[in-house]
Motif scaffolding. Structure first.
Motif, PDB file in Angstrom:
ATOM      1  N   MET A 191       0.846  -1.166   0.000  1.00 47.28           N
ATOM      2  CA  MET A 191       0.000   0.000   0.000  1.00 47.28           C
ATOM      3  C   MET A 191       0.895   1.234   0.000  1.00 47.28           C
ATOM      4  O   MET A 191       1.812   1.334   0.798  1.00 47.28           O
ATOM      5  N   LEU A 192       0.617   2.141  -0.886  1.00 40.73           N
ATOM      6  CA  LEU A 192       1.361   3.396  -0.917  1.00 40.73           C
ATOM      7  C   LEU A 192       0.691   4.403   0.009  1.00 40.73           C
ATOM      8  O   LEU A 192      -0.529   4.468   0.079  1.00 40.73           O
ATOM      9  N   ILE A 193       1.483   5.184   0.687  1.00 46.49           N
ATOM     10  CA  ILE A 193       0.950   6.232   1.546  1.00 46.49           C
ATOM     11  C   ILE A 193       0.834   7.493   0.690  1.00 46.49           C
ATOM     12  O   ILE A 193       1.843   8.009   0.206  1.00 46.49           O
ATOM     13  N   PRO A 194      -0.386   7.967   0.469  1.00 48.38           N
ATOM     14  CA  PRO A 194      -0.553   9.151  -0.373  1.00 48.38           C
ATOM     15  C   PRO A 194      -0.175  10.433   0.366  1.00 48.38           C
ATOM     16  O   PRO A 194      -0.009  10.437   1.582  1.00 48.38           O
ATOM     17  N   ASP A 195      -0.083  11.528  -0.378  1.00 53.61           N
ATOM     18  CA  ASP A 195       0.201  12.838   0.227  1.00 53.61           C
ATOM     19  C   ASP A 195      -1.040  13.410   0.909  1.00 53.61           C
ATOM     20  O   ASP A 195      -0.937  14.168   1.869  1.00 53.61           O
ATOM     21  N   THR A 196      -2.214  13.069   0.349  1.00 52.93           N
ATOM     22  CA  THR A 196      -3.478  13.526   0.912  1.00 52.93           C
ATOM     23  C   THR A 196      -4.482  12.386   0.850  1.00 52.93           C
ATOM     24  O   THR A 196      -4.323  11.438   0.062  1.00 52.93           O
ATOM     25  N   ILE A 197      -5.518  12.506   1.677  1.00 55.52           N
ATOM     26  CA  ILE A 197      -6.611  11.542   1.640  1.00 55.52           C
ATOM     27  C   ILE A 197      -7.888  12.265   2.029  1.00 55.52           C
ATOM     28  O   ILE A 197      -7.867  13.168   2.876  1.00 55.52           O
ATOM     29  N   GLU A 198      -8.983  11.909   1.380  1.00 56.15           N
ATOM     30  CA  GLU A 198     -10.269  12.525   1.689  1.00 56.15           C
ATOM     31  C   GLU A 198     -11.068  11.586   2.576  1.00 56.15           C
ATOM     32  O   GLU A 198     -11.242  10.407   2.256  1.00 56.15           O
ATOM     33  N   VAL A 199     -11.545  12.117   3.695  1.00 55.42           N
ATOM     34  CA  VAL A 199     -12.371  11.357   4.622  1.00 55.42           C
ATOM     35  C   VAL A 199     -13.592  12.210   4.943  1.00 55.42           C
ATOM     36  O   VAL A 199     -13.450  13.347   5.421  1.00 55.42           O
ATOM     37  N   ALA A 200     -14.768  11.694   4.635  1.00 53.40           N
ATOM     38  CA  ALA A 200     -16.035  12.384   4.925  1.00 53.40           C
ATOM     39  C   ALA A 200     -16.051  13.808   4.357  1.00 53.40           C
ATOM     40  O   ALA A 200     -16.530  14.743   4.988  1.00 53.40           O
ATOM     41  N   GLY A 201     -15.502  13.961   3.162  1.00 56.99           N
ATOM     42  CA  GLY A 201     -15.503  15.252   2.493  1.00 56.99           C
ATOM     43  C   GLY A 201     -14.406  16.208   2.911  1.00 56.99           C
ATOM     44  O   GLY A 201     -14.321  17.320   2.408  1.00 56.99           O
ATOM     45  N   HIS A 202     -13.529  15.784   3.819  1.00 54.23           N
ATOM     46  CA  HIS A 202     -12.438  16.621   4.299  1.00 54.23           C
ATOM     47  C   HIS A 202     -11.116  16.065   3.761  1.00 54.23           C
ATOM     48  O   HIS A 202     -10.866  14.867   3.850  1.00 54.23           O
ATOM     49  N   ILE A 203     -10.286  16.930   3.216  1.00 54.94           N
ATOM     50  CA  ILE A 203      -8.998  16.499   2.676  1.00 54.94           C
ATOM     51  C   ILE A 203      -7.933  16.690   3.750  1.00 54.94           C
ATOM     52  O   ILE A 203      -7.741  17.798   4.260  1.00 54.94           O
ATOM     53  N   PHE A 204      -7.260  15.600   4.088  1.00 53.62           N
ATOM     54  CA  PHE A 204      -6.209  15.599   5.098  1.00 53.62           C
ATOM     55  C   PHE A 204      -4.853  15.476   4.428  1.00 53.62           C
ATOM     56  O   PHE A 204      -4.668  14.623   3.561  1.00 53.62           O
ATOM     57  N   MET A 205      -3.924  16.323   4.833  1.00 51.90           N
ATOM     58  CA  MET A 205      -2.533  16.202   4.413  1.00 51.90           C
ATOM     59  C   MET A 205      -1.909  15.083   5.253  1.00 51.90           C
ATOM     60  O   MET A 205      -2.170  15.001   6.459  1.00 51.90           O
ATOM     61  N   ILE A 206      -1.106  14.240   4.636  1.00 44.82           N
ATOM     62  CA  ILE A 206      -0.426  13.169   5.358  1.00 44.82           C
ATOM     63  C   ILE A 206       1.057  13.516   5.404  1.00 44.82           C
ATOM     64  O   ILE A 206       1.681  13.738   4.367  1.00 44.82           O
ATOM     65  N   ARG A 207       1.586  13.576   6.604  1.00 42.44           N
ATOM     66  CA  ARG A 207       2.989  13.917   6.791  1.00 42.44           C
ATOM     67  C   ARG A 207       3.698  12.765   7.494  1.00 42.44           C
ATOM     68  O   ARG A 207       3.221  12.258   8.503  1.00 42.44           O
ATOM     69  N   ILE A 208       4.819  12.368   6.923  1.00 44.86           N
ATOM     70  CA  ILE A 208       5.673  11.348   7.545  1.00 44.86           C
ATOM     71  C   ILE A 208       6.786  12.115   8.253  1.00 44.86           C
ATOM     72  O   ILE A 208       7.734  12.566   7.619  1.00 44.86           O
ATOM     73  N   ALA A 209       6.616  12.296   9.529  1.00 44.99           N
ATOM     74  CA  ALA A 209       7.590  13.064  10.316  1.00 44.99           C
ATOM     75  C   ALA A 209       7.283  12.878  11.790  1.00 44.99           C
ATOM     76  O   ALA A 209       6.129  12.730  12.169  1.00 44.99           O
TER      77      ALA A 209
END
Length: 90
Positions: free
Chosen positions: A1-19
């Motif tokens: 599974m690739l970890i995306p930069d963003t993901i949409e959950v319930a209409g909200h776009i979340f930035m994903i940060r690996i840090a």
């Protein structure tokens, strides 16, 4: 599974940060609803990062849909779903 930069959950776009976050050094990951950010520890293995992302997505679904799951129940869902998703390459 690739970890995306963003993901949409319930209409909200979340930035994903690996840090790592110096404020939360022992956390594998966390979700911040006000800034729409999911943070995953960079020290985790690839599979731990994937499982942590799934956990944080479940946290968001639980919050936005007022499901009322306790943290332990979210951990159990993650532990049950992650192997299925991983094996099936979903």
């Amino acid at each position: 599974m690739l970890i995306p930069d963003t993901i949409e959950v319930a209409g909200h776009i979340f930035m994903i940060r690996i840090a790592d976050d110096p404020k939360k050094p022992t956390e594998m990951g966390y979700i911040h609803f006000h800034t729409c950010e999911i943070r995953i520890s960079e020290t985790l293995s690839a599979t731990q990062k994937e499982a942590t992302l799934l956990h944080e997505i479940l946290e968001a679904v639980n919050e936005f849909h007022s499901i009322g799951l306790k943290h332990k129940q979210i951990e159990q869902l993650e532990a049950g779903l992650y192997p299925v998703i991983k094996r099936r390459k979903l």
